[in-house]
Write a protein that holds these residues in place. Structure first.
Motif, PDB file in Angstrom:
ATOM      1  N   VAL A  18       0.846  -1.203   0.000  1.00 59.91           N
ATOM      2  CA  VAL A  18       0.000   0.000   0.000  1.00 59.91           C
ATOM      3  C   VAL A  18       0.875   1.244   0.000  1.00 59.91           C
ATOM      4  O   VAL A  18       0.634   2.192  -0.771  1.00 59.91           O
ATOM      5  CB  VAL A  18      -0.968   0.005   1.205  1.00 59.91           C
ATOM      6  CG1 VAL A  18      -1.634   1.356   1.371  1.00 59.91           C
ATOM      7  CG2 VAL A  18      -2.021  -1.093   1.049  1.00 59.91           C
ATOM      8  N   LYS A  19       1.892   1.263   0.833  1.00 56.94           N
ATOM      9  CA  LYS A  19       2.788   2.417   0.888  1.00 56.94           C
ATOM     10  C   LYS A  19       3.469   2.639  -0.459  1.00 56.94           C
ATOM     11  O   LYS A  19       3.582   3.773  -0.930  1.00 56.94           O
ATOM     12  CB  LYS A  19       3.819   2.229   2.001  1.00 56.94           C
ATOM     13  CG  LYS A  19       3.215   2.349   3.391  1.00 56.94           C
ATOM     14  CD  LYS A  19       4.192   1.979   4.476  1.00 56.94           C
ATOM     15  CE  LYS A  19       5.356   2.935   4.535  1.00 56.94           C
ATOM     16  NZ  LYS A  19       6.253   2.678   5.683  1.00 56.94           N
ATOM     17  N   LYS A  20       3.929   1.549  -1.087  1.00 57.95           N
ATOM     18  CA  LYS A  20       4.592   1.646  -2.393  1.00 57.95           C
ATOM     19  C   LYS A  20       3.604   2.154  -3.445  1.00 57.95           C
ATOM     20  O   LYS A  20       3.954   2.986  -4.286  1.00 57.95           O
ATOM     21  CB  LYS A  20       5.158   0.294  -2.806  1.00 57.95           C
ATOM     22  CG  LYS A  20       5.943   0.328  -4.106  1.00 57.95           C
ATOM     23  CD  LYS A  20       6.627  -0.995  -4.371  1.00 57.95           C
ATOM     24  CE  LYS A  20       7.412  -1.062  -5.653  1.00 57.95           C
ATOM     25  NZ  LYS A  20       7.466   0.009  -6.554  1.00 57.95           N
ATOM     26  N   GLU A  25       2.155   5.645  -7.479  1.00 59.99           N
ATOM     27  CA  GLU A  25       1.018   6.055  -8.305  1.00 59.99           C
ATOM     28  C   GLU A  25       0.455   7.425  -7.932  1.00 59.99           C
ATOM     29  O   GLU A  25      -0.084   8.122  -8.788  1.00 59.99           O
ATOM     30  CB  GLU A  25      -0.105   5.013  -8.212  1.00 59.99           C
ATOM     31  CG  GLU A  25       0.301   3.624  -8.681  1.00 59.99           C
ATOM     32  CD  GLU A  25       0.675   3.574 -10.154  1.00 59.99           C
ATOM     33  OE1 GLU A  25       0.072   4.333 -10.959  1.00 59.99           O
ATOM     34  OE2 GLU A  25       1.570   2.790 -10.510  1.00 59.99           O
ATOM     35  N   LEU A  26       0.551   7.787  -6.658  1.00 57.57           N
ATOM     36  CA  LEU A  26      -0.052   9.041  -6.202  1.00 57.57           C
ATOM     37  C   LEU A  26       0.973  10.067  -5.742  1.00 57.57           C
ATOM     38  O   LEU A  26       0.609  11.172  -5.344  1.00 57.57           O
ATOM     39  CB  LEU A  26      -1.047   8.755  -5.069  1.00 57.57           C
ATOM     40  CG  LEU A  26      -2.147   7.735  -5.411  1.00 57.57           C
ATOM     41  CD1 LEU A  26      -2.956   7.399  -4.170  1.00 57.57           C
ATOM     42  CD2 LEU A  26      -3.037   8.248  -6.522  1.00 57.57           C
ATOM     43  N   ASN A  27       2.240   9.663  -5.747  1.00 55.67           N
ATOM     44  CA  ASN A  27       3.323  10.518  -5.297  1.00 55.67           C
ATOM     45  C   ASN A  27       3.061  11.053  -3.881  1.00 55.67           C
ATOM     46  O   ASN A  27       3.279  12.225  -3.591  1.00 55.67           O
ATOM     47  CB  ASN A  27       3.559  11.668  -6.282  1.00 55.67           C
ATOM     48  CG  ASN A  27       4.956  12.233  -6.156  1.00 55.67           C
ATOM     49  OD1 ASN A  27       5.882  11.547  -5.732  1.00 55.67           O
ATOM     50  ND2 ASN A  27       5.123  13.495  -6.520  1.00 55.67           N
ATOM     51  N   GLU A  28       2.544  10.174  -3.042  1.00 52.22           N
ATOM     52  CA  GLU A  28       2.237  10.501  -1.646  1.00 52.22           C
ATOM     53  C   GLU A  28       2.928   9.509  -0.729  1.00 52.22           C
ATOM     54  O   GLU A  28       2.969   8.320  -1.004  1.00 52.22           O
ATOM     55  CB  GLU A  28       0.726  10.414  -1.384  1.00 52.22           C
ATOM     56  CG  GLU A  28      -0.108  11.447  -2.090  1.00 52.22           C
ATOM     57  CD  GLU A  28      -0.017  12.818  -1.453  1.00 52.22           C
ATOM     58  OE1 GLU A  28       0.244  12.901  -0.230  1.00 52.22           O
ATOM     59  OE2 GLU A  28      -0.209  13.810  -2.171  1.00 52.22           O
ATOM     60  N   ASN A  29       3.447  10.032   0.355  1.00 51.00           N
ATOM     61  CA  ASN A  29       4.025   9.157   1.378  1.00 51.00           C
ATOM     62  C   ASN A  29       3.010   8.993   2.500  1.00 51.00           C
ATOM     63  O   ASN A  29       2.479   9.982   3.016  1.00 51.00           O
ATOM     64  CB  ASN A  29       5.317   9.756   1.943  1.00 51.00           C
ATOM     65  CG  ASN A  29       6.457   9.692   0.957  1.00 51.00           C
ATOM     66  OD1 ASN A  29       6.644   8.676   0.297  1.00 51.00           O
ATOM     67  ND2 ASN A  29       7.207  10.766   0.840  1.00 51.00           N
ATOM     68  N   ILE A  30       2.723   7.739   2.827  1.00 51.43           N
ATOM     69  CA  ILE A  30       1.854   7.492   3.976  1.00 51.43           C
ATOM     70  C   ILE A  30       2.605   6.581   4.935  1.00 51.43           C
ATOM     71  O   ILE A  30       3.478   5.813   4.540  1.00 51.43           O
ATOM     72  CB  ILE A  30       0.489   6.871   3.576  1.00 51.43           C
ATOM     73  CG1 ILE A  30       0.653   5.497   2.949  1.00 51.43           C
ATOM     74  CG2 ILE A  30      -0.270   7.804   2.642  1.00 51.43           C
ATOM     75  CD1 ILE A  30      -0.660   4.757   2.760  1.00 51.43           C
ATOM     76  N   GLY A  31       2.257   6.665   6.184  1.00 52.99           N
ATOM     77  CA  GLY A  31       2.922   5.866   7.196  1.00 52.99           C
ATOM     78  C   GLY A  31       2.279   4.501   7.350  1.00 52.99           C
ATOM     79  O   GLY A  31       1.259   4.179   6.736  1.00 52.99           O
ATOM     80  N   ASN A  32       2.898   3.696   8.194  1.00 53.94           N
ATOM     81  CA  ASN A  32       2.397   2.352   8.448  1.00 53.94           C
ATOM     82  C   ASN A  32       0.972   2.375   8.996  1.00 53.94           C
ATOM     83  O   ASN A  32       0.136   1.560   8.605  1.00 53.94           O
ATOM     84  CB  ASN A  32       3.304   1.602   9.418  1.00 53.94           C
ATOM     85  CG  ASN A  32       4.611   1.189   8.779  1.00 53.94           C
ATOM     86  OD1 ASN A  32       4.764   1.213   7.559  1.00 53.94           O
ATOM     87  ND2 ASN A  32       5.564   0.808   9.604  1.00 53.94           N
TER      88      ASN A  32
END
Length: 86
Positions: A18-20, A25-32
């Motif tokens: 999901v993070k990858k 695809e969205l150029n967004e970083n999300i955390g665990n």
């Protein structure tokens, strides 16, 4: 159907995927935490659709195999005479 649960290792793999996806695809970083939250949401709200599709696909495959076996059994039949000697 009970609640869909995953092992710790499965959850870790899905979290990384999901993070990858968000990064690629969205150029967004999300955390665990956010990734796990999304996984839980999809498992709870949409997991049944995937589960049911898997059951349907398995049922279809089993029905096809049973039909094949039935055909093979019919091929093993021996000819028999239904009456006396001609």
């Amino acid at each position: 159907m009970g609640k869909i649960e995953f092992s710790k290792k499965e959850k870790e793999i899905m979290t990384q995927k999901v993070k990858k996806y968000f990064q690629d695809e969205l150029n967004e970083n999300i955390g665990n935490f956010d990734a796990e939250f999304l996984i839980d949401f999809f498992a709870e709200e949409m997991g049944g659709f995937f589960y049911n599709r898997g059951l349907y696909d398995a049922e279809t495959m089993i029905a096809e195999k049973v039909s094949e076996i039935s055909d093979q059994l019919l091929q093993l039949e021996k000819p028999v005479s239904m009456g006396g000697k001609p």
